[in-house]
Motif scaffolding. Structure first.
Motif, mmCIF file in Angstrom:
data_model
loop_
_atom_site.group_PDB
_atom_site.id
_atom_site.type_symbol
_atom_site.label_atom_id
_atom_site.label_comp_id
_atom_site.label_asym_id
_atom_site.label_seq_id
_atom_site.Cartn_x
_atom_site.Cartn_y
_atom_site.Cartn_z
ATOM 1 N N TRP A 84 -7.061 -61.099 -28.561
ATOM 2 C CA TRP A 84 -7.299 -61.767 -29.846
ATOM 3 C C TRP A 84 -8.698 -61.448 -30.346
ATOM 4 O O TRP A 84 -8.907 -61.235 -31.546
ATOM 5 C CB TRP A 84 -7.116 -63.274 -29.716
ATOM 6 N N GLU A 85 -9.662 -61.434 -29.439
ATOM 7 C CA GLU A 85 -11.033 -61.102 -29.830
ATOM 8 C C GLU A 85 -11.094 -59.670 -30.363
ATOM 9 O O GLU A 85 -11.760 -59.400 -31.360
ATOM 10 C CB GLU A 85 -11.988 -61.266 -28.642
ATOM 11 N N SER A 86 -10.393 -58.742 -29.718
ATOM 12 C CA SER A 86 -10.411 -57.351 -30.180
ATOM 13 C C SER A 86 -9.723 -57.212 -31.536
ATOM 14 O O SER A 86 -10.149 -56.418 -32.375
ATOM 15 C CB SER A 86 -9.784 -56.417 -29.146
ATOM 16 N N ASN A 87 -8.666 -57.995 -31.772
ATOM 17 C CA ASN A 87 -8.023 -57.983 -33.092
ATOM 18 C C ASN A 87 -9.001 -58.429 -34.172
ATOM 19 O O ASN A 87 -9.017 -57.874 -35.271
ATOM 20 C CB ASN A 87 -6.789 -58.883 -33.110
ATOM 21 N N GLY A 88 -9.801 -59.450 -33.874
ATOM 22 C CA GLY A 88 -10.800 -59.915 -34.833
ATOM 23 C C GLY A 88 -11.842 -58.853 -35.132
ATOM 24 O O GLY A 88 -12.242 -58.670 -36.287
ATOM 25 N N ILE A 89 -12.277 -58.128 -34.102
ATOM 26 C CA ILE A 89 -13.254 -57.051 -34.289
ATOM 27 C C ILE A 89 -12.642 -55.955 -35.157
ATOM 28 O O ILE A 89 -13.272 -55.450 -36.087
ATOM 29 C CB ILE A 89 -13.700 -56.471 -32.922
ATOM 30 N N MET A 90 -11.408 -55.567 -34.851
ATOM 31 C CA MET A 90 -10.746 -54.513 -35.613
ATOM 32 C C MET A 90 -10.569 -54.935 -37.072
ATOM 33 O O MET A 90 -10.818 -54.150 -37.986
ATOM 34 C CB MET A 90 -9.392 -54.184 -34.999
ATOM 35 N N ARG A 91 -10.170 -56.165 -37.305
ATOM 36 C CA ARG A 91 -9.984 -56.662 -38.675
ATOM 37 C C ARG A 91 -11.301 -56.645 -39.445
ATOM 38 O O ARG A 91 -11.355 -56.211 -40.594
ATOM 39 C CB ARG A 91 -9.404 -58.074 -38.644
ATOM 40 N N ALA A 92 -12.367 -57.108 -38.800
ATOM 41 C CA ALA A 92 -13.673 -57.118 -39.463
ATOM 42 C C ALA A 92 -14.113 -55.702 -39.827
ATOM 43 O O ALA A 92 -14.634 -55.468 -40.922
ATOM 44 C CB ALA A 92 -14.706 -57.787 -38.562
#
Length: 136
Positions: free
Chosen positions: A109-117
């Motif tokens: 989930w943290e990596s998804n947030g980084i990718m989205r940002a």
């Protein structure tokens, strides 16, 4: 349920990598962003195997002929063994899936947030951007 989701994701990743490997090399390769997450185990006996697998995965990403890859590693601890293979390491010591839910399995989930940002910072499609999003 988690195992089935992992198998579907693994199949998608395999298909994406196979398509990228089959593409003919170009003189000017596009740059893609790969966000890789890994929870570094606190058990020292497990670390060498997991870090070795991470290193091999990152090396394989850099060998893709169809694109130049910028890798961001999201983990709960710094991994100096792969510094030369990533453009950035994002440390999330206590990964969070959603408000109030914290667990080692939340690293994805943290990596998804980084990718989205990163994707939002790149701007709309067609705009000049340093990297386009690609999830692994």
């Amino acid at each position: 349920v988690l195992a089935a989701a992992w198998m579907r994701l693994r199949g998608h990743i395999s298909a994406s990598l196979a398509a990228a490997l089959a593409a003919p090399p170009q003189e000017r390769r596009p740059t893609v962003l790969a966000v890789v997450s890994m929870f570094v185990p606190t058990n020292r006996t497990e670390q060498p195997a997991r870090i070795g697998a991470l290193r091999r995965t990152l090396e394989a990403l850099h060998r893709l002929p169809a694109a130049s890859v910028e890798v961001v590693l999201v983990s709960n601890a710094a991994v100096p063994e792969v510094e030369h293979l990533v453009v950035e390491q994002v440390i999330r010591e206590d990964p969070q899936c959603k408000f109030g839910v914290r667990h080692g399995l939340c690293m994805t989930w943290e990596s998804n947030g980084i990718m989205r940002a990163r994707a939002l910072a790149a701007g709309p499609p067609g705009a000049a951007a340093p990297a386009s999003p690609f999830f692994c």
